[in-house]
Structures are given as C-alpha cells and as structure tokens.
Design a protein around this motif. Structure first.
Motif, PDB file in Angstrom:
ATOM      1  N   HIS A 142     -23.861 -10.792 -13.972  1.00 55.86           N
ATOM      2  CA  HIS A 142     -25.075 -10.461 -13.221  1.00 55.86           C
ATOM      3  C   HIS A 142     -25.477 -11.626 -12.318  1.00 55.86           C
ATOM      4  O   HIS A 142     -25.169 -12.787 -12.612  1.00 55.86           O
ATOM      5  N   VAL A 163     -25.387 -14.765 -16.373  1.00 54.43           N
ATOM      6  CA  VAL A 163     -26.194 -14.586 -15.162  1.00 54.43           C
ATOM      7  C   VAL A 163     -26.058 -15.830 -14.284  1.00 54.43           C
ATOM      8  O   VAL A 163     -26.168 -16.954 -14.762  1.00 54.43           O
ATOM      9  N   ALA A 176     -23.026  -4.186 -12.434  1.00 59.86           N
ATOM     10  CA  ALA A 176     -23.494  -5.567 -12.442  1.00 59.86           C
ATOM     11  C   ALA A 176     -24.567  -5.728 -11.370  1.00 59.86           C
ATOM     12  O   ALA A 176     -24.340  -5.413 -10.205  1.00 59.86           O
ATOM     13  N   SER A 236     -28.698  -0.796 -14.343  1.00 64.57           N
ATOM     14  CA  SER A 236     -27.370  -1.377 -14.113  1.00 64.57           C
ATOM     15  C   SER A 236     -26.856  -0.845 -12.779  1.00 64.57           C
ATOM     16  O   SER A 236     -26.175   0.178 -12.730  1.00 64.57           O
TER      17      SER A 236
END
Length: 614
Positions: A519, A542, A476, A443
C-alpha cells in the motif's frame, strides 16, 4: 446581477423542460392497488415494458405497501461476487434489463418480499435512478430472539413466532418460511439499550449444529450446549440475539454491467445476502441509502451480510449521508478479485482459476482492460499488460490473451489483478453503526476520500486489506485520505478477522519485503478517537503513511481486552509521519512498535504522546 438572474432563469427553464420531457408511467394504471397484498411482480414487469418505449421515463408507485412473490418473476443465472450459488438461476422481483434513463420512484412505498427472491436487478443499464422506497421481507431470512434466562449450561430464548416461524427438528432450532427451511448455525449478541454488538463477544456463539434445542412453550426455546463439563459463554438475560440461519445466495439489489446508477432516499431493512452488490459497473452514487433494522418491527437485525459491496467496478463511487446498523458483515466493501495463474500457455497467454468459492462463474476481464501480474508470495506487482481476449473454460477456469508479452518470471501460483476495474471512492457524512464485523473495507488503487463519518463498528472501523492467497480480494491502495471522522468507543470492541486496531491496514503477504511495499500514500488526519483500549493504528507494508493532528480521548465504557498493547504498530513500513496528537485523559496506547521498520523511516512532528517502544 442581471447576468446571474438570466443564468438562474436558464437553469430553471432547462429543469422544467426535462420534467416536461419525462414520461410518467404509473404502476397503478395497470391495475395494481397499494396495500392490496396481491403479487406486484407481473404488474411491475408490464410497467417496465412500457417504460422501454419512452426515453427518460419515470416509473411511479402510489404510496403504500407492495408485495412481491416468486410466481411470475423472471429467473436468470447470475454468478454474484461473494455470494453462494446454492440457488441459481436467481429469482428477480424487479428487473431493469438494458434500459436507459429510467427513474423508479416509489414515492415512499414499502416493497415487501416473499421467499428467496432478489428485489431489484439492473442488467446492462445506463443512467438509472432508484428513489423513495424501502425493502423488507414478510418472513426475514435471519431471525431474532431475546434471552429470558441464562445459566452456565443453557439459555432460554424468546422468539416472536409471527415474525420468525420455527420448528424443532432433530433437536435443532430450524426456521421455516415461504418455500424454505434452514437451521440456526450462529448467534450474535446485541445490547438491548444501545443496540451495539455486546462487548468482546464477536462470533463466539458460532456453534454450527452442536447445540440441543427444546421448546419449553410456544415462543420459548431452550438452547443447551452439549458435552460433559463444557461451559458455554451464554449471554445474560435481556440480551438481544440475532439467530443466523440462511445462506447468502442472492443480493438485495444487484447491478451488473450498469453505468450511472443513482440511489436516493432508500431504506433497506433486510436482505438475504449482500445488501447492494455492484459488479462490473461504473459511476455509482448512494445518497441517503440506509441499511438498518426496521424499528417499527422492533428488530436489531438488518441485512444478512455486507451493506454496499462494490466489486470490479470503475469510475467513481460516491456514498453520502448513508446509515448502517445491524448487518451481519461489513457495511461497505470495495475491492477487485484476483485469480490464480495455473498454467503459462505462451508468452502472451495464461490459464487462470477462481480459487475463492464465492468468485466462480464471474467474468474476470474484457478486451482493452489492464492487468497486473502479482507475485503471490511478496504481493509485488511485477508488471502489467493489456487484455486482448477472455475465454471462459468452465465456472472456475478461464484463458486470458494479452496484447504484450507477460512479465519475465511469472509462473504458476502467481495471480492476475484487473487494474481497470478499480474505482475512485468518496465516502462522506455516513454513520457506521454496530454491525457484526468491521466498518469500511477499501481495497482499490483509485483515489479514496473518507471524511466526516461516524464509526461505531464492532470490529475495526476501517480495514485496508488485499490478498492473493485467501479471500483473493485485490486492490493495493495508492491514495487514501481519512479525515475529520469520529471513531467512537465501540470500535474494535470484538475480535474478527484482521481487527488489529481501530484502523487496520492488513494486507495478507506470506513473505513481506520492505523493499516492495503493498500500500502507498495513506493519510489519517484531524480525526477524533474515543479509545477504551490500546491499539489505534496497525499498518503493514505501507510506503507513505501519516497520522497527524488527531485527537485521542480516553473512554472507560469497556475494559481493555486486545492482545496488542501498543497504540501504533508498524510492520514493513517506510516514510511514516506521526505528529501533533491532542490527548485527553489517560489514553493507553502511547507506544509505537516497529517490526521490520527502520527507526529512520519514522518521523515525529511535534508529537507529545507517541514514543517508540524498545
């Protein structure tokens, strides 16, 4: 050719000059003999003081065994990330304190620890190399046994009392060591031949203090599940057990505000907490660093928790040629730490709190570092600012001043993330063996490359998480490449937290919104998956996800068990590409499930296998 010759000659002369400039300081010259079993701690302290007098000193140990006890060790308070503070100050066996350019070369030696002690600590050091030694404990802070007999109501466990001394106290299995005593609170099951965590067992023997222990004879203990009509999931005879009893109250190695640290050719056979914890450090290199069981002692256990734990670091983290097995948590975890805003004091000042109990006491930020302001419900970063001042009020609360006004709308309950403490990472040529939980946790918004590794993880092989409401582990991702790795059949064979698929992209977002993806830019390419079950990839929130040119091979060693029956699950995602999969055998997970993900956001590229489910 002539220029090349002179270039090589110049490099050789430079290397020879560097060797000549280095001062060799031998621990043994201070009177310490290998294999003597005397306390090495005071001798090493004297040798390190001598190293401070010489730039580029090399501290050496004649090859042998060296024992470290708590007596004469330095004591110092450290609030270590993801670690309990039951014992603070920490007891430090080898402390490098504000040193530069030092190399510690064990020359193949064994460093044996005694009691609740932190083997190696670097405090505000620069350009340090540690190499050629192993770390183990005389009496490990985790125990091991073997099932001799198993019934629906009890199991009989054989325990080597020499390695793992124990007593039965208040009907509980209680392990005793050098200055400590602790009760067994959880049991992990390992296959005796493969040393893998047993299929679909996970944490299902996390009993706490509910069982009843009885010693049948020396070295054999019967564990009985209490209660009328209860049936305990006792493992079969022959199963190897890791008997967990200690708390994670110190690391094996702890690097604090240190830069340019290199570890080479090191075996860490056991730790009482995290293996190597790097906190607020930068430019870290791990080459042939192995956190594995000590096979000479017939162990399946290694460390008590994570292997390499990288928190709040910066620069570049390189992990190459390392091995992990028998850990009681994740082999690698790279993340930052979020803190909750509890009061907005002015347009440029907030009061914050560490909510997670294993984060208290830490130094969240420093002047000049960049902070991100996160809406904890949507996990959207709504703005940034620069830290001008950090002031700790107590172990949990602190005040941060900023050079610019905080973003409009920031309120109590939102969180701060340190965006400067976010390293790049390259993880190559490593073997992620069977450990209690997942494989690689990453992360960080830095550039991440995960290439040419082998995964045999009990849970998800790779977890890309991030949250501001539970573990508060921030980061992120913005640029992740997962390429040419081999994911073998044990991957995701037990359920732990976040294990939704072999690769699980699972940020904890209370109110996800596809307009604000958490993300970004994750590429999963040219990997080989050996799959016994359905879920291959789970992705949540994402923007920019590719799954291309991967080979999918059916494995039948285990039976499918997972509740997910889709190969790929996409939740709140956009800009997804899936294609050119190579399939061998009757691979199960051909379905792609879309949840709050538009059909037009998913593009298939010459894809023969995956299809969107209705």
């Amino acid at each position: 050719m002539r220029n090349r010759f002179f270039s090589c000659l110049t490099l050789m002369l430079v290397a020879l000059k560097a060797v000549a400039a280095a001062t060799i300081v031998s621990v043994n010259s201070f009177g310490l003999k290998p294999d003597s079993r005397v306390n090495a701690t005071p001798y090493v302290m004297k040798a390190l003081q001598e190293c401070k007098k010489h730039p580029e000193a090399v501290l050496t140990f004649d090859k042998g065994r060296y024992d470290f006890w708590e007596a004469h060790a330095t004591e110092r308070k450290y609030y270590e990330s993801n670690t309990y503070d039951d014992r603070n100050p920490k007891v430090l066996a080898i402390l490098l304190d504000e040193m530069q350019g030092v190399t510690l070369d064990g020359q193949g030696s064994e460093f044996i620890m005694h009691g609740q002690i932190q083997p190696v600590t670097l405090h505000r050091c620069k350009n340090i190399t540690l190499r050629n030694f192993s770390i183990d404990w005389e009496v490990p802070l985790t125990a091991q046994g073997k099932v001799l007999n198993s019934t629906p109501r009890y199991m009989d466990v054989e325990i080597d009392r020499e390695q793992y001394p124990y007593i039965i106290e208040n009907n509980l299995l209680t392990f005793v060591g050098e200055g400590w005593k602790s009760v067994c609170w959880s049991i992990m099951q390992f296959e005796p031949d493969t040393r893998f965590v047993c299929y679909n067992t996970g944490d299902n023997l996390g009993w706490g203090k509910r069982y009843h222990a009885q010693e049948l004879k020396k070295g054999v203990v019967r564990l009985t599940e209490p209660g009328e009509g209860e049936t305990a999931p006792f493992p079969a005879a022959g199963t190897m057990l890791v008997l967990r009893h200690n708390n994670r109250d110190h690391a094996g190695m702890f690097f604090f505000h240190s830069e340019g640290v290199k570890l080479e050719n090191i075996n860490i056979y056991h730790t009482g907490g995290l293996g190597v914890l790097c906190q607020y450090s930068k430019e870290l290199s791990f080459n042939r660093v192995n956190l594995v069981p000590n096979e000479a002692k017939k162990r399946v256990l290694s460390g008590h928790d994570d292997g390499l734990h990288i928190m709040g670091c910066s620069g570049k983290v390189t992990v190459d040629g390392c091995r992990f097995a028998g850990l009681m948590d994740d082999p690698i975890n790279i993340h930052g730490t979020c803190s909750r805003i509890i009061k907005v004091l002015s347009p440029t000042r907030v009061q914050c709190r560490f909510i997670q109990s294993m984060s208290v006491g830490m130094e969240w930020g420093r002047p000049g570092e960049k902070a991100g302001f996160i809406d904890n419900k949507t996990m959207r970063t709504v703005g940034t600012s620069t830290v001008s001042r950090f002031e700790a009020i107590n172990l949990t609360d602190f005040i941060v001043d900023f050079s610019e006004p905080i973003p409009a709308g920031i309120q109590e309950g939102n969180v701060l993330e340190n965006l400067t403490c976010a390293p790049d990472a390259e993880i190559r040529n490593c073997h992620f063996g069977s450990c209690r939980a997942r494989g690689l946790l990453v992360s960080t918004p830095g550039k991440v490359v995960v290439e040419d590794n082998i995964f045999e993880s009990s849970g998800s092989a790779i977890l890309i998480a991030g949250d501001a409401n539970d573990w508060f582990e921030s980061g992120a991702v913005k640029d992740v490449l997962i390429r040419r790795n081999e994911f073998r059949y044990p991957c995701n064979s037990s359920l732990y937290q976040f294990c939704e698929a072999v690769i699980s992209i699972y940020p904890e977002i209370p109110e996800p919104d596809v307009r604000y993806p958490f993300h970004r830019n994750i590429r999963i390419e040219e990997n080989t998956f050996h799959l016994f079950d359905y879920p291959i990839l789970y992705a949540r929130s994402v923007d920019g996800l590719t799954f291309l040119d991967n080979k999918l091979i059916r494995n039948t060693t285990y039976q499918p068990y997972h509740y997910r029956k889709e190969g790929i699950t996409l939740e709140y995602c956009r800009n997804v590409r899936i294609g050119r999969s190579q399939v061998e055998g009757d691979v199960l997970g051909s379905k792609v499930k879309l949840d709050h993900t538009a059909r037009g956001s998913v593009k298939f590229i010459k894809e023969p296998f995956f299809k969107i489910t209705k």
